[in-house]
Motif scaffolding. Structure first.
Motif, PDB file in Angstrom:
ATOM      1  N   HIS A 101       7.914   0.113   2.958  1.00  0.00           N
ATOM      2  CA  HIS A 101       8.622   0.579   1.748  1.00  0.00           C
ATOM      3  C   HIS A 101       7.892   1.773   1.132  1.00  0.00           C
ATOM      4  CE1 HIS A 101      10.741   0.320  -2.136  1.00  0.00           C
ATOM      5  NE2 HIS A 101       9.545   0.505  -2.677  1.00  0.00           N
ATOM      6  N   LEU A 102       6.576   1.678   1.062  1.00  0.00           N
ATOM      7  CA  LEU A 102       5.800   2.773   0.464  1.00  0.00           C
ATOM      8  C   LEU A 102       5.897   4.046   1.301  1.00  0.00           C
ATOM      9  CD1 LEU A 102       2.607   0.831  -0.717  1.00  0.00           C
ATOM     10  CD2 LEU A 102       4.483   1.671  -2.128  1.00  0.00           C
ATOM     11  N   ARG A 103       5.962   3.868   2.615  1.00  0.00           N
ATOM     12  CA  ARG A 103       6.090   5.039   3.504  1.00  0.00           C
ATOM     13  C   ARG A 103       7.421   5.754   3.298  1.00  0.00           C
ATOM     14  NH1 ARG A 103       3.205   2.495   7.487  1.00  0.00           N
ATOM     15  NH2 ARG A 103       5.009   1.375   8.271  1.00  0.00           N
ATOM     16  N   LYS A 104       8.460   4.957   3.064  1.00  0.00           N
ATOM     17  CA  LYS A 104       9.809   5.533   2.994  1.00  0.00           C
ATOM     18  C   LYS A 104      10.134   6.140   1.625  1.00  0.00           C
ATOM     19  CE  LYS A 104      12.109   2.673   6.466  1.00  0.00           C
ATOM     20  NZ  LYS A 104      12.992   1.513   6.645  1.00  0.00           N
ATOM     21  N   ASN A 105       9.343   5.776   0.605  1.00  0.00           N
ATOM     22  CA  ASN A 105       9.669   6.229  -0.743  1.00  0.00           C
ATOM     23  C   ASN A 105       8.607   7.172  -1.297  1.00  0.00           C
ATOM     24  OD1 ASN A 105      12.156   4.574  -1.828  1.00  0.00           O
ATOM     25  ND2 ASN A 105      10.937   3.207  -0.541  1.00  0.00           N
ATOM     26  N   LYS A 106       9.077   8.139  -2.081  1.00  0.00           N
ATOM     27  CA  LYS A 106       8.138   9.069  -2.711  1.00  0.00           C
ATOM     28  C   LYS A 106       8.017   8.689  -4.196  1.00  0.00           C
ATOM     29  CE  LYS A 106       8.271  12.948   0.342  1.00  0.00           C
ATOM     30  NZ  LYS A 106       7.449  12.142   1.249  1.00  0.00           N
ATOM     31  N   PHE A 107       6.834   8.833  -4.731  1.00  0.00           N
ATOM     32  CA  PHE A 107       6.588   8.469  -6.124  1.00  0.00           C
ATOM     33  C   PHE A 107       6.065   9.688  -6.880  1.00  0.00           C
ATOM     34  CE2 PHE A 107       6.243   4.742  -3.500  1.00  0.00           C
ATOM     35  CZ  PHE A 107       7.012   3.806  -4.182  1.00  0.00           C
ATOM     36  N   THR A 108       6.550   9.838  -8.114  1.00  0.00           N
ATOM     37  CA  THR A 108       6.163  11.022  -8.882  1.00  0.00           C
ATOM     38  C   THR A 108       4.733  10.928  -9.400  1.00  0.00           C
ATOM     39  OG1 THR A 108       7.185  10.011 -10.795  1.00  0.00           O
ATOM     40  CG2 THR A 108       8.497  11.649  -9.595  1.00  0.00           C
ATOM     41  N   ASN A 109       4.270   9.706  -9.601  1.00  0.00           N
ATOM     42  CA  ASN A 109       2.874   9.561 -10.039  1.00  0.00           C
ATOM     43  C   ASN A 109       2.301   8.231  -9.556  1.00  0.00           C
ATOM     44  OD1 ASN A 109       3.377   7.448 -12.065  1.00  0.00           O
ATOM     45  ND2 ASN A 109       4.492   9.085 -13.122  1.00  0.00           N
ATOM     46  N   LYS A 110       0.999   8.111  -9.722  1.00  0.00           N
ATOM     47  CA  LYS A 110       0.281   6.946  -9.204  1.00  0.00           C
ATOM     48  C   LYS A 110       0.720   5.653  -9.891  1.00  0.00           C
ATOM     49  CE  LYS A 110      -4.484   5.756  -7.969  1.00  0.00           C
ATOM     50  NZ  LYS A 110      -5.893   6.136  -8.119  1.00  0.00           N
ATOM     51  N   GLU A 111       0.963   5.763 -11.206  1.00  0.00           N
ATOM     52  CA  GLU A 111       1.343   4.561 -11.966  1.00  0.00           C
ATOM     53  C   GLU A 111       2.685   3.998 -11.480  1.00  0.00           C
ATOM     54  OE1 GLU A 111       0.482   4.554 -16.124  1.00  0.00           O
ATOM     55  OE2 GLU A 111       2.248   3.329 -16.556  1.00  0.00           O
ATOM     56  N   ASP A 112       3.630   4.873 -11.208  1.00  0.00           N
ATOM     57  CA  ASP A 112       4.928   4.408 -10.702  1.00  0.00           C
ATOM     58  C   ASP A 112       4.759   3.677  -9.375  1.00  0.00           C
ATOM     59  OD1 ASP A 112       6.234   5.355 -12.832  1.00  0.00           O
ATOM     60  OD2 ASP A 112       7.133   7.111 -11.856  1.00  0.00           O
ATOM     61  N   LYS A 113       3.866   4.214  -8.552  1.00  0.00           N
ATOM     62  CA  LYS A 113       3.639   3.604  -7.243  1.00  0.00           C
ATOM     63  C   LYS A 113       2.998   2.218  -7.398  1.00  0.00           C
ATOM     64  CE  LYS A 113       1.954   4.935  -2.669  1.00  0.00           C
ATOM     65  NZ  LYS A 113       1.278   5.983  -1.899  1.00  0.00           N
ATOM     66  N   ILE A 114       2.041   2.128  -8.323  1.00  0.00           N
ATOM     67  CA  ILE A 114       1.393   0.831  -8.571  1.00  0.00           C
ATOM     68  C   ILE A 114       2.420  -0.173  -9.099  1.00  0.00           C
ATOM     69  CG2 ILE A 114      -0.301  -0.369 -10.021  1.00  0.00           C
ATOM     70  CD1 ILE A 114      -1.967   2.267  -9.936  1.00  0.00           C
ATOM     71  N   LEU A 115       3.240   0.274 -10.045  1.00  0.00           N
ATOM     72  CA  LEU A 115       4.261  -0.611 -10.615  1.00  0.00           C
ATOM     73  C   LEU A 115       5.227  -1.097  -9.547  1.00  0.00           C
ATOM     74  CD1 LEU A 115       5.212   0.953 -14.067  1.00  0.00           C
ATOM     75  CD2 LEU A 115       4.465  -1.389 -13.644  1.00  0.00           C
ATOM     76  N   ASP A 116       5.556  -0.209  -8.619  1.00  0.00           N
ATOM     77  CA  ASP A 116       6.465  -0.579  -7.533  1.00  0.00           C
ATOM     78  C   ASP A 116       5.847  -1.668  -6.657  1.00  0.00           C
ATOM     79  OD1 ASP A 116       9.121   0.269  -6.831  1.00  0.00           O
ATOM     80  OD2 ASP A 116       8.279   0.766  -4.853  1.00  0.00           O
ATOM     81  N   VAL A 117       4.564  -1.496  -6.366  1.00  0.00           N
ATOM     82  CA  VAL A 117       3.878  -2.502  -5.536  1.00  0.00           C
ATOM     83  C   VAL A 117       3.785  -3.829  -6.288  1.00  0.00           C
ATOM     84  CG1 VAL A 117       1.694  -3.089  -4.412  1.00  0.00           C
ATOM     85  CG2 VAL A 117       2.590  -0.767  -4.249  1.00  0.00           C
ATOM     86  N   LEU A 118       3.496  -3.754  -7.561  1.00  0.00           N
ATOM     87  CA  LEU A 118       3.428  -4.986  -8.365  1.00  0.00           C
ATOM     88  C   LEU A 118       4.761  -5.740  -8.313  1.00  0.00           C
ATOM     89  CD1 LEU A 118       1.538  -3.714 -11.560  1.00  0.00           C
ATOM     90  CD2 LEU A 118       0.715  -5.426  -9.943  1.00  0.00           C
ATOM     91  N   LYS A 119       5.843  -5.005  -8.541  1.00  0.00           N
ATOM     92  CA  LYS A 119       7.171  -5.636  -8.539  1.00  0.00           C
ATOM     93  C   LYS A 119       7.493  -6.241  -7.168  1.00  0.00           C
ATOM     94  CE  LYS A 119       9.600  -2.256 -10.511  1.00  0.00           C
ATOM     95  NZ  LYS A 119      10.771  -1.522 -11.018  1.00  0.00           N
ATOM     96  N   LEU A 120       7.137  -5.498  -6.108  1.00  0.00           N
ATOM     97  CA  LEU A 120       7.420  -5.997  -4.762  1.00  0.00           C
ATOM     98  C   LEU A 120       6.637  -7.272  -4.476  1.00  0.00           C
ATOM     99  CD1 LEU A 120       7.447  -2.638  -2.764  1.00  0.00           C
ATOM    100  CD2 LEU A 120       9.362  -4.224  -3.020  1.00  0.00           C
ATOM    101  N   ILE A 121       5.362  -7.283  -4.865  1.00  0.00           N
ATOM    102  CA  ILE A 121       4.535  -8.461  -4.559  1.00  0.00           C
ATOM    103  C   ILE A 121       5.065  -9.708  -5.272  1.00  0.00           C
ATOM    104  CG2 ILE A 121       2.251  -9.500  -4.937  1.00  0.00           C
ATOM    105  CD1 ILE A 121       1.052  -6.722  -4.318  1.00  0.00           C
ATOM    106  N   VAL A 122       5.413  -9.563  -6.572  1.00  0.00           N
ATOM    107  CA  VAL A 122       5.875 -10.765  -7.288  1.00  0.00           C
ATOM    108  C   VAL A 122       7.302 -11.158  -6.881  1.00  0.00           C
ATOM    109  CG1 VAL A 122       4.367 -10.276  -9.255  1.00  0.00           C
ATOM    110  CG2 VAL A 122       6.779  -9.582  -9.364  1.00  0.00           C
ATOM    111  N   SER A 123       7.952 -10.313  -6.099  1.00  0.00           N
ATOM    112  CA  SER A 123       9.302 -10.651  -5.616  1.00  0.00           C
ATOM    113  C   SER A 123       9.283 -11.251  -4.221  1.00  0.00           C
ATOM    114  CB  SER A 123      10.175  -9.385  -5.597  1.00  0.00           C
ATOM    115  OG  SER A 123      10.241  -8.814  -6.878  1.00  0.00           O
TER     116      SER A 123
END
Lengths: 455, 313
Positions: free
Chosen positions: A426-448
């Protein structure tokens, strides 16, 4: 040799099972102590009201005179979400599911809160004391119809559940160490035990329930129970069953299923039963042996147990550290466990809740994922800010580092390699505008992930 | 003549999720023959409202029910009338002051969350001075703020702490005829008296060899008598105009007209009550909050018993 990291992993595991989990910073602080010392701290909470009791009462005045279980919610959920004495709340939840009283029939929130507090006060002590206290609990007496049990017409409901579901238990063939006559004798011994009548709550709100004993309605004749003869009353019955070997096995099995694993391991349960009997049914001694055992710490046990709705909701709320003082949101936390299948202070029957995989169905899974991902995305929560801050501070060179650091920051949690691979993809396929957005995305994915449903 | 014993008059109210009756009444105001009672209710039932009733138990109308829209409220805390008979309502969830006319029609609202001057963090007690300026106990900001009637910030005093002039979760407020400001400094277990400039002039912590336990509300009547709801001890303390202790009451409620009517048409409930026989317990206050007076009567909101206990002056 136990490394510092191993110790943190084990402490995180201990806090997820003996409590509802804790934050990265809390684990760091606890890791200054030895694992066994943390166990000792957990099993010896100082009983007393929470320091915010006055605020709870002020902000949620209807919970002070709680007429129903739902009215009582703000009082208990605050402690489930915030109490530093985590095992005190976890053991209260355990006994609430085992010595179950249904809130809908009882329809008395005050009595439910009294009962939960009884579990806090006596739940880690001698089982005999707890069993006697619950037998004198007016809510329990009402719930199991003991007010309708008279010396000339005993009602067997309480006597039966006391033996079958609360202490000695039955085996897979429906057989117990007691007979039908023992059930009848227990019922006779508890005649005259009841709750005092209270005015109806419909015009002035509820009045506190009180236990009452009517000597004139008590069967004061000789009885035979578990092969012994005597003029037994309820206290005698409790005394005779509380430290019976069958009770030791039954209670230790239930403790094992709740705190350790959904799969019965009779070698381990028998070890705990011996501790129970050797210590006169002292529950904290059983838990001490359980939590300090190598079995509890093993990889076979960690992340193999399905989180109950309470484990999930109060675990996440603690992780995101959302609440400083009681507010409308904290008062409504029980709605989330209800939507996931656990109606706090209203177990579905006298058998309590069926735990394990039965917690999960397609509806409750969606509620679990939605709740966890919503809360972990809320960057106004103190805990979420702190999680992001910790991850940002670490040296991350690739997606694998990011995922591993996030798992550690979430409390040293494990996910399978397959799940990890999917997040990397998922991280490879998506681009993130900043580091915080990327961290938040990983957090959401893990708890899901399905993995997050286990503790 | 100083009286030391209050004479109980009667009780109004019944526990009710809607319409006639109250649900956890925490404040009240008397205006032009009508008593306005603020029901707090709870998060799940959403039955908060302001009920307009008469002293003779006639339910007239209600407003400010549950909701975030204008004219609604979520966790209401206090009400007060200004000199133009407009009713102001504080809401500690919405951090909002709502304004209604005497008939309950919504007029306006203002307020925003924050800790800067003019912002609010859980507003609770309300009081107007003679200039029609509104004092708000901004309780999580540990201060009292003064606004004009349109919501324009004027001044504030107080900060968090336990020293003189500091607050710890303050709640109720009242002004005497000289515009001294009385604050129920709830978690400091005291009543603090300030002059109109916000200087602390007196602290009351004790009465009759006892100490306050979480005082929630203060009220000054037209004689200058001070009434304090001793919330944590379920009593109301009365002082004279020099703050000399007069008496402490614990409740004397009889069945209200509405309760009696309920029991009359529900004989099984009446029988249940008779069987319980807790008649002395029924009389007692349970978490008394807002207090109000008129020429002859003293009204005490008995928040956990869903009623107003009324005494004669």
């Amino acid at each position: 040799m136990i490394t510092s990291l191993d110790n943190k992993i084990l402490l995180a595991h201990l806090l997820r099972r003996a409590g509802f989990g804790c934050t990265y910073d809390q684990i760091e602080k606890l890791s200054l102590m030895e694992y066994d010392d943390v166990v000792d701290l957990l099993i010896n909470p100082e009983y007393g009201p929470p320091k915010d009791q006055d605020l709870l009462d002020r902000y949620f005045i209807a919970s002070v005179e709680a007429r129903t279980a739902r009215h009582a919610d703000p009082q208990w959920t605050w402690r489930l979400a915030k109490s530093e004495k985590q095992l005190e709340e976890k053991i209260a939840l355990f006994w609430h599911g085992l010595l179950a009283v249904g809130g809908i029939k009882l329809d008395h929130g005050l009595a439910m809160l009294e009962e939960i507090d009884l579990f806090r006060k006596y739940g880690l002590g001698k089982f005999e004391t707890l069993l006697l206290k619950i037998s004198e609990d007016p809510g329990m007496m009402y719930w199991l119809d003991n007010q309708n049990s008279h010396k000339d017409a005993p009602n067997e409901n309480y006597g039966r559940e006391l033996l079958e579901l609360f202490s000695m238990g039955i085996d897979e063939n429906g057989e117990g160490s007691y007979t039908e006559d023992d059930v009848k004798t227990a019922a006779r011994a508890f005649t005259g035990w009841a709750s005092r009548p209270t005015p109806p709550p419909f015009f002035l709100g509820p009045f506190p329930m009180e236990f009452s004993f009517d000597k004139s309605d008590h069967d004061n004749t000789e009885k035979t129970f578990l092969g012994e003869k005597g003029n037994f009353n309820g206290n005698d019955i409790v005394n005779m069953i509380a430290t019976h070997p069958s009770t030791a096995k039954f209670i230790c099995k239930r403790l094992y299923l709740y705190f350790v694993s959904e799969k019965e391991d009779w070698d381990e349960i028998n070890k705990l039963s011996e501790v129970f009997l050797k210590n006169n049914g002292e529950i904290k001694k059983v838990l001490e042996a359980m939590f300090k055992s190598e079995h509890f710490k093993s990889d076979d046990i960690r992340f193999k147990k399905v989180k109950s709705p309470s484990d999930l909701v109060f675990g996440v709320s603690r992780l995101v550290d959302k609440y400083k003082i009681p507010d409308l949101d904290s008062a409504e936390l029980a709605i989330n466990t209800l939507l996931m299948g656990q109606f706090l202070m209203n177990p579905p029957s006298v058998e309590g809740w069926h735990e394990g995989e039965e917690w999960i169905d397609s509806g409750s899974l969606i509620e679990r994922i939605n709740y966890a991902s919503t809360e972990i995305s809320n960057t106004s929560s103190t805990g979420v800010k702190r999680i992001i801050e910790i991850i940002k501070e670490t040296n991350i060179t690739n997606s694998n580092d990011l995922i591993n650091n996030t798992l550690e920051t979430l409390g040293y949690i494990d996910i399978t390699d397959k799940t990890k691979g999917m997040i990397e993809e998922h991280l490879r396929k998506n681009k993130f505008t900043n580091k915080e957005d990327k961290i938040l995305d990983v957090l959401k994915l893990i708890v899901s992930t399905p993995d997050f449903q286990y503790c | 003549m100083v009286t030391t014993k209050l004479e109980y008059s009667h009780t109004i109210g019944i526990a009710s999720f809607e319409g006639r009756g109250f649900m956890n009444p925490i404040d009240l105001k008397y205006k032009n023959g009508t008593l306005f009672v603020l029901s707090r209710s709870n998060a799940s039932n959403k039955n908060n409202r302001i009920s307009a009733v008469t002293v003779d138990s006639e339910h007239k109308y209600e407003f400010a029910n549950w909701g975030e829209d204008k004219g609604k409220s979520i966790l209401p805390t206090a009400i007060v009338f200004d000199k133009n008979d407009k009713l102001y309502l504080s809401d500690e969830h919405l951090n909002r002051i709502s304004i209604f006319d005497y008939n309950g029609n919504f007029i306006d609202s203002w307020g925003e969350y924050g800790c800067d001057s003019g912002q609010l963090n859980r507003p609770s007690g309300l009081a107007f001075n003679k200039q029609n300026e509104l004092f708000i106990v901004d309780h999580l900001n540990s201060r009292v703020q003064k606004f004009d009637e349109k919501g324009k910030f004027i001044s504030s005093f107080g900060l968090f702490g336990t020293n003189e002039g500091e607050f710890n979760y303050p709640w109720g407020i009242a002004l005497d005829i000289e515009e001294n400001i009385y604050i129920a400094d709830w978690r400091n277990n005291r009543v603090q008296i300030f002059d109109s400039n916000g200087n602390c002039v007196k602290i009351i912590k004790n009465f009759n060899d006892s100490e306050f336990n979480k005082p929630s509300s203060v009220h000054i009547d037209n004689r200058g008598y001070l009434f304090v709801s001793n919330w944590g001890n379920n009593s109301v303390i009365i002082f004279d105009d020099k703050q000399n202790y007069l008496s402490e009451i614990f409740g004397d409620a009889s069945l209200s007209k509405w309760c009696q009517e309920f029991l009359d048409v529900n004989p099984e409930q009446s029988s249940w009550r008779e069987n319980a026989g807790l008649f002395e317990e029924e009389k007692k206050f349970w978490k008394p909050a807002g207090i109000e007076t008129n020429e002859n009567l003293i009204f005490i909101s008995d928040s956990c018993r869903h009623r107003i206990q009324i005494y004669r002056k």
